[in-house]
Motif scaffolding. Structure first.
Motif, PDB file in Angstrom:
ATOM      1  N   LEU A  20    -115.383  12.963  27.055  1.00 45.03           N
ATOM      2  CA  LEU A  20    -114.907  14.233  26.504  1.00 45.03           C
ATOM      3  C   LEU A  20    -116.032  14.972  25.804  1.00 45.03           C
ATOM      4  N   ALA A  21    -116.787  14.262  25.000  1.00 40.26           N
ATOM      5  CA  ALA A  21    -117.905  14.876  24.282  1.00 40.26           C
ATOM      6  C   ALA A  21    -118.921  15.448  25.267  1.00 40.26           C
ATOM      7  N   GLU A  22    -119.185  14.708  26.336  1.00 43.94           N
ATOM      8  CA  GLU A  22    -120.143  15.190  27.339  1.00 43.94           C
ATOM      9  C   GLU A  22    -119.619  16.447  28.029  1.00 43.94           C
ATOM     10  N   GLN A  23    -118.336  16.433  28.398  1.00 44.04           N
ATOM     11  CA  GLN A  23    -117.732  17.604  29.047  1.00 44.04           C
ATOM     12  C   GLN A  23    -117.776  18.830  28.142  1.00 44.04           C
ATOM     13  N   GLU A  24    -117.532  18.619  26.865  1.00 40.81           N
ATOM     14  CA  GLU A  24    -117.496  19.717  25.904  1.00 40.81           C
ATOM     15  C   GLU A  24    -118.874  20.031  25.317  1.00 40.81           C
ATOM     16  N   ARG A  25    -119.859  19.263  25.740  1.00 36.39           N
ATOM     17  CA  ARG A  25    -121.235  19.425  25.245  1.00 36.39           C
ATOM     18  C   ARG A  25    -121.277  19.367  23.711  1.00 36.39           C
ATOM     19  N   THR A  26    -120.708  18.283  23.215  1.00 31.94           N
ATOM     20  CA  THR A  26    -120.672  18.064  21.769  1.00 31.94           C
ATOM     21  C   THR A  26    -120.922  16.593  21.484  1.00 31.94           C
ATOM     22  N   THR A  27    -120.834  16.248  20.227  1.00 42.28           N
ATOM     23  CA  THR A  27    -121.007  14.852  19.806  1.00 42.28           C
ATOM     24  C   THR A  27    -119.664  14.141  19.827  1.00 42.28           C
ATOM     25  N   LEU A  28    -119.702  12.823  19.608  1.00 42.72           N
ATOM     26  CA  LEU A  28    -118.443  12.084  19.477  1.00 42.72           C
ATOM     27  C   LEU A  28    -117.624  12.641  18.313  1.00 42.72           C
ATOM     28  N   ALA A  29    -118.300  12.932  17.212  1.00 37.44           N
ATOM     29  CA  ALA A  29    -117.603  13.495  16.056  1.00 37.44           C
ATOM     30  C   ALA A  29    -117.003  14.854  16.408  1.00 37.44           C
ATOM     31  N   GLY A  30    -117.717  15.647  17.176  1.00 34.94           N
ATOM     32  CA  GLY A  30    -117.203  16.953  17.602  1.00 34.94           C
ATOM     33  C   GLY A  30    -115.984  16.810  18.493  1.00 34.94           C
ATOM     34  N   ALA A  31    -116.020  15.828  19.401  1.00 30.12           N
ATOM     35  CA  ALA A  31    -114.881  15.584  20.288  1.00 30.12           C
ATOM     36  C   ALA A  31    -113.664  15.118  19.486  1.00 30.12           C
ATOM     37  N   LEU A  32    -113.881  14.225  18.530  1.00 34.06           N
ATOM     38  CA  LEU A  32    -112.777  13.771  17.677  1.00 34.06           C
ATOM     39  C   LEU A  32    -112.210  14.919  16.848  1.00 34.06           C
ATOM     40  N   THR A  33    -113.081  15.738  16.303  1.00 30.65           N
ATOM     41  CA  THR A  33    -112.640  16.875  15.501  1.00 30.65           C
ATOM     42  C   THR A  33    -111.800  17.828  16.345  1.00 30.65           C
ATOM     43  N   ALA A  34    -112.272  18.144  17.545  1.00 31.02           N
ATOM     44  CA  ALA A  34    -111.540  19.058  18.426  1.00 31.02           C
ATOM     45  C   ALA A  34    -110.177  18.479  18.804  1.00 31.02           C
ATOM     46  N   ALA A  35    -110.139  17.177  19.103  1.00 31.16           N
ATOM     47  CA  ALA A  35    -108.874  16.536  19.474  1.00 31.16           C
ATOM     48  C   ALA A  35    -107.886  16.567  18.309  1.00 31.16           C
ATOM     49  N   LEU A  36    -108.364  16.253  17.115  1.00 33.17           N
ATOM     50  CA  LEU A  36    -107.490  16.287  15.944  1.00 33.17           C
ATOM     51  C   LEU A  36    -107.026  17.709  15.636  1.00 33.17           C
ATOM     52  N   ASP A  37    -107.931  18.677  15.773  1.00 31.02           N
ATOM     53  CA  ASP A  37    -107.551  20.076  15.557  1.00 31.02           C
ATOM     54  C   ASP A  37    -106.430  20.484  16.505  1.00 31.02           C
ATOM     55  N   GLN A  38    -106.538  20.052  17.765  1.00 31.31           N
ATOM     56  CA  GLN A  38    -105.526  20.397  18.760  1.00 31.31           C
ATOM     57  C   GLN A  38    -104.177  19.762  18.404  1.00 31.31           C
ATOM     58  N   GLN A  43     -98.647  20.314  16.130  1.00 32.96           N
ATOM     59  CA  GLN A  43     -97.671  19.933  15.112  1.00 32.96           C
ATOM     60  C   GLN A  43     -97.233  21.154  14.307  1.00 32.96           C
ATOM     61  N   PHE A  44     -98.184  22.013  13.957  1.00 35.76           N
ATOM     62  CA  PHE A  44     -97.866  23.223  13.203  1.00 35.76           C
ATOM     63  C   PHE A  44     -96.866  24.084  13.977  1.00 35.76           C
ATOM     64  N   TRP A  45     -97.152  24.325  15.267  1.00 37.83           N
ATOM     65  CA  TRP A  45     -96.272  25.186  16.050  1.00 37.83           C
ATOM     66  C   TRP A  45     -94.918  24.538  16.293  1.00 37.83           C
ATOM     67  N   GLN A  46     -94.859  23.210  16.374  1.00 40.71           N
ATOM     68  CA  GLN A  46     -93.565  22.521  16.477  1.00 40.71           C
ATOM     69  C   GLN A  46     -92.748  22.760  15.212  1.00 40.71           C
ATOM     70  N   GLN A  47     -93.405  22.701  14.054  1.00 37.14           N
ATOM     71  CA  GLN A  47     -92.713  22.961  12.793  1.00 37.14           C
ATOM     72  C   GLN A  47     -92.227  24.409  12.733  1.00 37.14           C
ATOM     73  N   VAL A  48     -93.043  25.340  13.212  1.00 38.23           N
ATOM     74  CA  VAL A  48     -92.643  26.751  13.230  1.00 38.23           C
ATOM     75  C   VAL A  48     -91.417  26.928  14.118  1.00 38.23           C
ATOM     76  N   ARG A  49     -91.445  26.330  15.323  1.00 37.47           N
ATOM     77  CA  ARG A  49     -90.295  26.446  16.228  1.00 37.47           C
ATOM     78  C   ARG A  49     -89.039  25.841  15.608  1.00 37.47           C
ATOM     79  N   ARG A  50     -89.196  24.684  14.940  1.00 33.77           N
ATOM     80  CA  ARG A  50     -88.046  24.049  14.287  1.00 33.77           C
ATOM     81  C   ARG A  50     -87.483  24.937  13.188  1.00 33.77           C
ATOM     82  N   ALA A  51     -88.366  25.493  12.362  1.00 34.57           N
ATOM     83  CA  ALA A  51     -87.926  26.366  11.264  1.00 34.57           C
ATOM     84  C   ALA A  51     -87.255  27.618  11.808  1.00 34.57           C
ATOM     85  N   ASN A  52     -87.796  28.192  12.867  1.00 37.32           N
ATOM     86  CA  ASN A  52     -87.186  29.381  13.467  1.00 37.32           C
ATOM     87  C   ASN A  52     -85.818  29.064  14.043  1.00 37.32           C
TER      88      ASN A  52
END
Length: 84
Positions: A20-38, A43-52
């Motif tokens: 993943l890091a190679e595909q995204e041209r980033t480091t392992l830390a960058g790949a982990l950060t991107a995955a966690l951000d996603q 989760q945020f949008w699931q909470q928004v849909r539930r609240a709506n």
């Protein structure tokens, strides 16, 4: 300066992260950060849909009550008699 740590992960997970890091041209830390951000964004949008959905249920219940009140013929009798 960022504090670093080491985590133990299975080799196959490390290899997946490396690809993943190679595909995204980033480091392992960058790949982990991107995955966690996603995941956090999903989760945020699931909470928004539930609240709506919950808000829509409250609005629907309120509208149903208003329709029942308008349809109540006893209210018409009270107002015609002038008794409030």
């Amino acid at each position: 300066m960022t504090v670093m740590t080491t985590i133990k992960v299975p080799k196959d997970l490390r290899d997946r992260l490396s690809r993943l890091a190679e595909q995204e041209r980033t480091t392992l830390a960058g790949a982990l950060t991107a995955a966690l951000d996603q995941v956090e964004e999903q989760q945020f949008w699931q909470q928004v849909r539930r609240a709506n959905a919950e808000s829509a249920n409250v609005v629907d219940a309120g509208a149903a009550t208003m329709r029942q009140n308008v349809a109540d013929s006893a209210d018409d009798a009270i107002s015609a008699a002038g008794d409030w």
